[in-house]
Scaffold this active site. Structure first.
Site, mmCIF file in Angstrom:
data_model
loop_
_atom_site.group_PDB
_atom_site.id
_atom_site.type_symbol
_atom_site.label_atom_id
_atom_site.label_comp_id
_atom_site.label_asym_id
_atom_site.label_seq_id
_atom_site.Cartn_x
_atom_site.Cartn_y
_atom_site.Cartn_z
ATOM 1 N N GLU A 13 0.869 -1.179 0.000
ATOM 2 C CA GLU A 13 0.000 0.000 0.000
ATOM 3 C C GLU A 13 0.903 1.225 0.000
ATOM 4 O O GLU A 13 1.730 1.401 0.910
ATOM 5 C CB GLU A 13 -0.919 0.008 1.220
ATOM 6 C CG GLU A 13 -1.849 1.214 1.243
ATOM 7 C CD GLU A 13 -2.670 1.330 2.517
ATOM 8 O OE1 GLU A 13 -3.297 2.395 2.710
ATOM 9 O OE2 GLU A 13 -2.686 0.379 3.331
ATOM 10 N N ASP A 60 -4.719 10.099 9.008
ATOM 11 C CA ASP A 60 -3.366 9.688 9.373
ATOM 12 C C ASP A 60 -2.944 10.227 10.723
ATOM 13 O O ASP A 60 -3.177 11.384 11.053
ATOM 14 C CB ASP A 60 -2.361 10.163 8.312
ATOM 15 C CG ASP A 60 -2.625 9.548 6.952
ATOM 16 O OD1 ASP A 60 -3.122 8.409 6.926
ATOM 17 O OD2 ASP A 60 -2.348 10.202 5.934
#
EC number: 4.2.1.20
Length: 265
Positions: A51, A62
């Protein structure tokens, strides 16, 4: 063949009784020139899929580690266009599928049709767009389908059952089961109901189900894989690459194997 590459990668791993291991790395962290070598290292270490994160100025999903990696990449001028160009340069030298993780804004700025074509040219097999809800998927689905790019959906802990069923039905490649209510980043423990949640997703999804967010130890890999098909590991991989601690990455990947690992000397 892009979607088929993901399917084949999972089949190869699961058929031999192992679990899938998908490492997340930030494209351009340490410079784009190092990307090919990092992907090659992960491929040789036994990762199922890579990924690949696209640095973005407002990464809402994030945690601190990946945010910092994104800032380092942005400071070096790394862009979505540059990442796709670099992937295209070494697509013949890799066999591991690449799944791109990007927010919607860079795709929209690039142009959805042009982006999808560029993904195919670069050898990208799948796409994760964390800020794209089901209701807005019509913005990208047609172009992704036309270019054989899998759209991988994320299933959160807080989604109601009907929505989880729809996510499971629509997902391509695999279903990304988010294991925490919050952003990415290492965790010491997970809530008690998580295993039941993963098992229920397995029951309703024909595609592989992978657990991600907070997975940071070999014990986590084994624990979370017990009720699904494998794990996605991000912050721990990003940290280990930044600190050049590659043995730690190999140990994490080995934990997804059904075989007993020899103790480190």
């Amino acid at each position: 063949m892009s979607k088929q590459l993901i399917k084949q990668a999972f089949q190869e791993v699961l058929d031999q009784g192992d679990k899938a291991f998908v490492p997340y790395i930030m494209a351009g962290d340490g410079g784009l020139d190092s990307l090919e070598e990092k992907v090659q290292f992960l491929q040789e270490s036994g990762a199922t899929i890579v990924e690949l994160g696209v640095p973005f100025s407002d990464p809402v999903a994030d945690g601190p580690t990946i945010q910092e990696a994104g800032i380092r990449a942005l400071k070096q001028g790394v862009s979505l266009r540059a990442i796709l160009e670099k992937l295209g340069q070494f697509k013949e030298n890799r066999s591991i599928p690449i799944v791109l993780m990007t927010y919607l804004n860079p795709i929209y700025a690039y142009g959805v049709a042009a982006f999808a074509r560029a993904c195919r040219t670069a050898g990208v097999s799948g796409l994760i767009i964390p800020d794209l809800p089901l209701e807005e998927e019509n913005l990208v689905v047609k172009e992704l389908q036309a270019n054989d790019i899998a759209l991988i959906r994320l299933a959160s802990l807080t989604s109601p059952p009907d929505r989880l069923k729809e996510l499971a039905r629509r997902t391509e490649g695999f279903l990304y089961a988010v294991t925490v209510t919050g952003t990415t980043g290492t965790r010491a423990t997970f809530q008690e109901s998580l295993q039941e949640h993963l098992a229920s997703l397995k029951n309703i999804c024909q595609a592989p189900v992978l657990a991600g967010f907070g997975v940071s130890t070999p014990g986590h890999v084994k624990e979370l894989s017990a009720n699904c098909d494998g794990v996605v590991v991000g912050s721990k991989i990003v940290d280990a690459l930044h600190q050049n601690n590659r043995e730690e990455i190999k140990t994490l990947i080995a934990a997804a194997s059904s075989k007993e690992q020899a103790p480190a000397e």
